[in-house]
Design a protein around this motif. Sequence first.
Motif, mmCIF file in Angstrom:
data_model
loop_
_atom_site.group_PDB
_atom_site.id
_atom_site.type_symbol
_atom_site.label_atom_id
_atom_site.label_comp_id
_atom_site.label_asym_id
_atom_site.label_seq_id
_atom_site.Cartn_x
_atom_site.Cartn_y
_atom_site.Cartn_z
ATOM 1 N N ALA A 1 0.835 -1.199 0.000
ATOM 2 C CA ALA A 1 0.000 0.000 0.000
ATOM 3 C C ALA A 1 0.870 1.250 0.000
ATOM 4 N N GLN A 2 1.932 1.256 0.783
ATOM 5 C CA GLN A 2 2.828 2.412 0.824
ATOM 6 C C GLN A 2 3.510 2.625 -0.526
ATOM 7 N N ALA A 3 3.939 1.536 -1.170
ATOM 8 C CA ALA A 3 4.547 1.647 -2.505
ATOM 9 C C ALA A 3 3.530 2.194 -3.497
ATOM 10 N N GLY B 1 11.363 10.734 -10.836
ATOM 11 C CA GLY B 1 10.047 10.208 -10.487
ATOM 12 C C GLY B 1 9.672 8.943 -11.215
ATOM 13 N N LEU B 2 9.802 8.929 -12.528
ATOM 14 C CA LEU B 2 9.425 7.738 -13.285
ATOM 15 C C LEU B 2 10.389 6.588 -13.023
ATOM 16 N N LEU B 3 11.649 6.896 -12.800
ATOM 17 C CA LEU B 3 12.619 5.869 -12.424
ATOM 18 C C LEU B 3 12.212 5.226 -11.094
ATOM 19 N N LEU B 4 11.790 6.051 -10.145
ATOM 20 C CA LEU B 4 11.325 5.549 -8.858
ATOM 21 C C LEU B 4 10.078 4.679 -9.031
ATOM 22 N N VAL B 5 9.145 5.123 -9.865
ATOM 23 C CA VAL B 5 7.933 4.338 -10.126
ATOM 24 C C VAL B 5 8.305 2.971 -10.692
ATOM 25 N N ARG B 6 9.199 2.940 -11.654
ATOM 26 C CA ARG B 6 9.601 1.650 -12.255
ATOM 27 C C ARG B 6 10.282 0.742 -11.244
ATOM 28 N N GLU B 7 11.141 1.314 -10.386
ATOM 29 C CA GLU B 7 11.830 0.493 -9.389
ATOM 30 C C GLU B 7 10.867 -0.054 -8.346
ATOM 31 N N LEU B 8 9.972 0.784 -7.843
ATOM 32 C CA LEU B 8 8.977 0.320 -6.868
ATOM 33 C C LEU B 8 8.103 -0.777 -7.467
ATOM 34 N N ARG C 1 8.843 -2.797 -10.022
ATOM 35 C CA ARG C 1 9.668 -3.993 -10.248
ATOM 36 C C ARG C 1 9.869 -4.751 -8.937
ATOM 37 N N GLU C 2 10.220 -4.025 -7.870
ATOM 38 C CA GLU C 2 10.455 -4.664 -6.574
ATOM 39 C C GLU C 2 9.216 -5.380 -6.052
ATOM 40 N N ALA C 3 8.033 -4.872 -6.396
ATOM 41 C CA ALA C 3 6.786 -5.493 -5.952
ATOM 42 C C ALA C 3 6.362 -6.650 -6.863
ATOM 43 N N GLY C 4 7.108 -6.870 -7.950
ATOM 44 C CA GLY C 4 6.747 -7.930 -8.884
ATOM 45 C C GLY C 4 5.704 -7.504 -9.889
ATOM 46 N N GLY C 5 5.540 -6.199 -10.082
ATOM 47 C CA GLY C 5 4.520 -5.681 -10.992
ATOM 48 C C GLY C 5 5.083 -5.218 -12.317
ATOM 49 N N VAL C 6 4.231 -4.549 -13.076
ATOM 50 C CA VAL C 6 4.606 -4.002 -14.377
ATOM 51 C C VAL C 6 4.092 -2.573 -14.472
#
Length: 172
Positions: A71-73, A133-140, A142-147
């Motif tokens: 939820a925080q991510a 910002g978008l780099l952070l979105v992609r990393e978060l 990816r780390e959650a196993g999403g796309v």
Amino acid sequence: MDDHGRGSDPRPAGGPAAPSGPLDEAEPRPLPYEGVWRFTADAVDASVPQARHAVRDLLRRQGVPVPDDLAQALLLIVSELVTNAVRHAAVLSPTLEVEIAVGAEWVRVAVEDSHPYRPTALEADHARTGGRGLLLVRELTREAGGVCDVEHTASGGKVIWAALPLKPVPLP
């Protein structure tokens, strides 16, 4: 927020769909928390916390089984996407659309604006104070196993979305 329907694919409507198999007439009923909600916000700074709080409240109200760390991510992703739309698209897009879609096993947030520029996630330049910002979105994501992805809309704008799994992803 209005419920505009349900879907089994975490991709935004109009985007490439997941492969579909034969329809099963005894298709399972949607879970109580499944649905799609969309709201419009002005492209102003005040919309960032408002969007984050609206998504947080929606997840709670619908009883979405999202772990606290996910939820925080998700809320950080919402903040980054709305901030980017406010900072970079407001000149051509005085309003933006925020969509939250929840399926049985995923939750997706999308932010759409009318600006045609399609950003890319660049490597961080540590000398700059912003632009990550978008780099952070992609990393978060990816780390959650999403796309996540950026797509053009039929009206000439863009939608940036991230879909995160509700169930834990097994480690390799």
